[in-house]
Design a protein around this motif. Structure first.
Motif, PDB file in Angstrom:
ATOM      1  N   LEU A   1      56.219 -53.057  22.390  1.00  0.00           N
ATOM      2  CA  LEU A   1      55.489 -53.430  23.210  1.00  0.00           C
ATOM      3  C   LEU A   1      54.872 -52.766  24.495  1.00  0.00           C
ATOM      4  O   LEU A   1      53.506 -52.049  23.983  1.00  0.00           O
ATOM      5  CB  LEU A   1      55.218 -55.293  23.826  1.00  0.00           C
ATOM      6  CG  LEU A   1      55.254 -55.817  22.500  1.00  0.00           C
ATOM      7  CD1 LEU A   1      55.577 -57.265  23.167  1.00  0.00           C
ATOM      8  CD2 LEU A   1      54.028 -56.421  21.791  1.00  0.00           C
ATOM      9  N   LEU A   2      55.877 -52.270  25.200  1.00  0.00           N
ATOM     10  CA  LEU A   2      55.377 -51.068  25.946  1.00  0.00           C
ATOM     11  C   LEU A   2      55.158 -49.640  25.141  1.00  0.00           C
ATOM     12  O   LEU A   2      54.168 -48.768  25.988  1.00  0.00           O
ATOM     13  CB  LEU A   2      56.515 -51.250  27.438  1.00  0.00           C
ATOM     14  CG  LEU A   2      56.623 -52.392  28.192  1.00  0.00           C
ATOM     15  CD1 LEU A   2      57.582 -51.875  28.683  1.00  0.00           C
ATOM     16  CD2 LEU A   2      55.454 -52.808  28.918  1.00  0.00           C
TER      17      LEU A   2
ATOM     18  N   GLU B   1      54.030 -48.939  22.407  1.00  0.00           N
ATOM     19  CA  GLU B   1      52.683 -48.919  22.289  1.00  0.00           C
ATOM     20  C   GLU B   1      51.806 -49.055  22.393  1.00  0.00           C
ATOM     21  O   GLU B   1      50.733 -48.311  22.526  1.00  0.00           O
ATOM     22  CB  GLU B   1      52.895 -50.249  20.767  1.00  0.00           C
ATOM     23  CG  GLU B   1      53.897 -50.274  19.683  1.00  0.00           C
ATOM     24  CD  GLU B   1      53.232 -48.437  18.956  1.00  0.00           C
ATOM     25  OE1 GLU B   1      53.153 -48.249  18.546  1.00  0.00           O
ATOM     26  OE2 GLU B   1      54.525 -48.616  18.139  1.00  0.00           O
ATOM     27  N   ALA B   2      51.995 -49.911  23.961  1.00  0.00           N
ATOM     28  CA  ALA B   2      50.486 -49.541  24.600  1.00  0.00           C
ATOM     29  C   ALA B   2      51.112 -48.174  25.009  1.00  0.00           C
ATOM     30  O   ALA B   2      49.664 -48.119  25.614  1.00  0.00           O
ATOM     31  CB  ALA B   2      50.795 -50.636  26.559  1.00  0.00           C
TER      32      ALA B   2
ATOM     33  N   ARG C   1      48.783 -46.384  22.548  1.00  0.00           N
ATOM     34  CA  ARG C   1      47.362 -46.520  22.976  1.00  0.00           C
ATOM     35  C   ARG C   1      46.742 -45.663  23.171  1.00  0.00           C
ATOM     36  O   ARG C   1      45.263 -44.810  22.781  1.00  0.00           O
ATOM     37  CB  ARG C   1      47.260 -47.510  23.066  1.00  0.00           C
ATOM     38  CG  ARG C   1      46.017 -48.494  22.976  1.00  0.00           C
ATOM     39  CD  ARG C   1      45.013 -48.631  21.124  1.00  0.00           C
ATOM     40  NE  ARG C   1      44.039 -49.235  21.261  1.00  0.00           N
ATOM     41  CZ  ARG C   1      43.549 -48.549  20.185  1.00  0.00           C
ATOM     42  NH1 ARG C   1      44.182 -47.870  19.562  1.00  0.00           N
ATOM     43  NH2 ARG C   1      41.998 -49.510  20.155  1.00  0.00           N
TER      44      ARG C   1
ATOM     45  N   VAL D   1      47.820 -49.768  16.452  1.00  0.00           N
ATOM     46  CA  VAL D   1      47.463 -48.852  17.725  1.00  0.00           C
ATOM     47  C   VAL D   1      47.202 -47.759  17.626  1.00  0.00           C
ATOM     48  O   VAL D   1      46.453 -46.603  18.242  1.00  0.00           O
ATOM     49  CB  VAL D   1      49.499 -48.451  18.687  1.00  0.00           C
ATOM     50  CG1 VAL D   1      48.901 -47.906  19.430  1.00  0.00           C
ATOM     51  CG2 VAL D   1      48.548 -50.007  19.249  1.00  0.00           C
TER      52      VAL D   1
END
Lengths: 209, 209
Positions: B66-67, B69-70, B73, B123
């Motif tokens: 998740l990090l 991909e954040a 983005r 993303v």
């Protein structure tokens, strides 16, 4: 016996933080663990700082969603689930409802609904609140209160009234069909606090919901 | 005309970073933008620090995913897409392949495959590399090289050989059906560098792939 997982949610200025400070003095720390989102573990607190910081490059709502879920994953694995397994009751300042209300509905990204559902389900992995207390307040009143409080405003506090109205809509949408209690947060502070405490104790003692 | 988006991937000790330093001196900065993952924007660099830091509470692979991909983005929105739109060519040190190889395959979380596909597609939102250069090396050789280099090891370098072998398998799996060139990174440094440069120029001039 597994503890109960109870969440407090509310718009800006609903008095959530001050109610939590009061509850910390009222409830036994042998029985209750107080925590917050984003946060609740060292890594998750660091992610929190990235989310709420003011920078030149504003975070995209999808980036925010992913960061909130990353912090939640650590929070669930390292703090919430181990505490519940030890029989402690966990009181969290915010949880999944806020991500839905702020990053999907208030950010006006309805196309992220299913995406949020899938990520949140994977992240929480069955760890759902037993009950949520929703401190509900008209955003016009909430924002005025918060501005008068002298509290430092974060990146979300500074959004306009329309944004905060959408947060409220999103919260109500999220709670539909879930175990929650809406409390009118425009009432006097002590009434609200006592109501919260009463609900928490009834959830813990299995008499509610 | 939209620029080309070219990614360099490789296991530990494949010589990716030193090849990139050399390319920065070889290619015109009027035409090429050099960037990296996780990173490439102030917020994404801060997320990078959270990911690679050594802390008491190790990050769960899903949190890492998740990090990454954040950070991606922000990187896609603020750096890659605007640069390509200006007609610049973007050379990125890592991109999606690494997340798949490290957080799904090497972390032994095959159940995250579809989850990764969905998040990464949202993303990147259509921003895919025109070509990827994969500096391929036997992890036994790569790790020995890296240990001898005096470079600071990060949280991923310190994983065991089996982990790095899985990264290699994951990379090969990811590239199947995509536009990429595998380069034997056990060859001498200058041969590898010149090969990389040749491919980059052919992609940019539209003669490859």
């Amino acid at each position: 016996m597994r503890g109960k997982f109870i969440v407090l949610e509310g718009g800006e200025g609903a008095g959530k933080s001050s109610a939590l400070s009061w509850l910390r003095t009222e409830l036994s720390h042998d029985e209750f663990v107080f925590t917050r989102e984003p946060g609740g573990t060292p890594n998750a607190e660091e992610i929190r700082n990235t989310i709420i910081a003011h920078r030149e490059d504003d975070l995209d709502p999808l980036t925010q969603l992913l960061l909130f879920e990353a912090a939640r994953r650590e929070h669930v694995l390292r703090t919430i689930m181990p505490s519940l397994a030890l029989g402690k009751h966990v009181i969290s300042d915010r949880f999944s409802a806020a991500t839905y209300a702020y990053q999907v509905i208030a950010a006006e990204r309805p196309e992220l609904k299913e995406f949020f559902d899938l990520i949140d389900a994977n992240v929480c992995d069955g760890c759902a609140p037993d009950h949520t207390l929703f401190l509900d307040i008209d955003p016009e009143i909430g924002i005025r209160r918060k501005e008068g409080s002298g509290d430092r405003l974060n990146v979300f506090d500074e959004k306009d009234i329309a944004f905060h109205n959408r947060v409220r809509v999103g919260m109500n949408e999220y709670f539909k069909g879930r175990s929650y209690t809406a409390i009118d947060a425009s009432q006097d502070q002590q009434t609200v606090r006592e109501h919260i405490k009463r609900i928490i104790l009834s959830v813990v003692h299995g008499t509610q919901p």
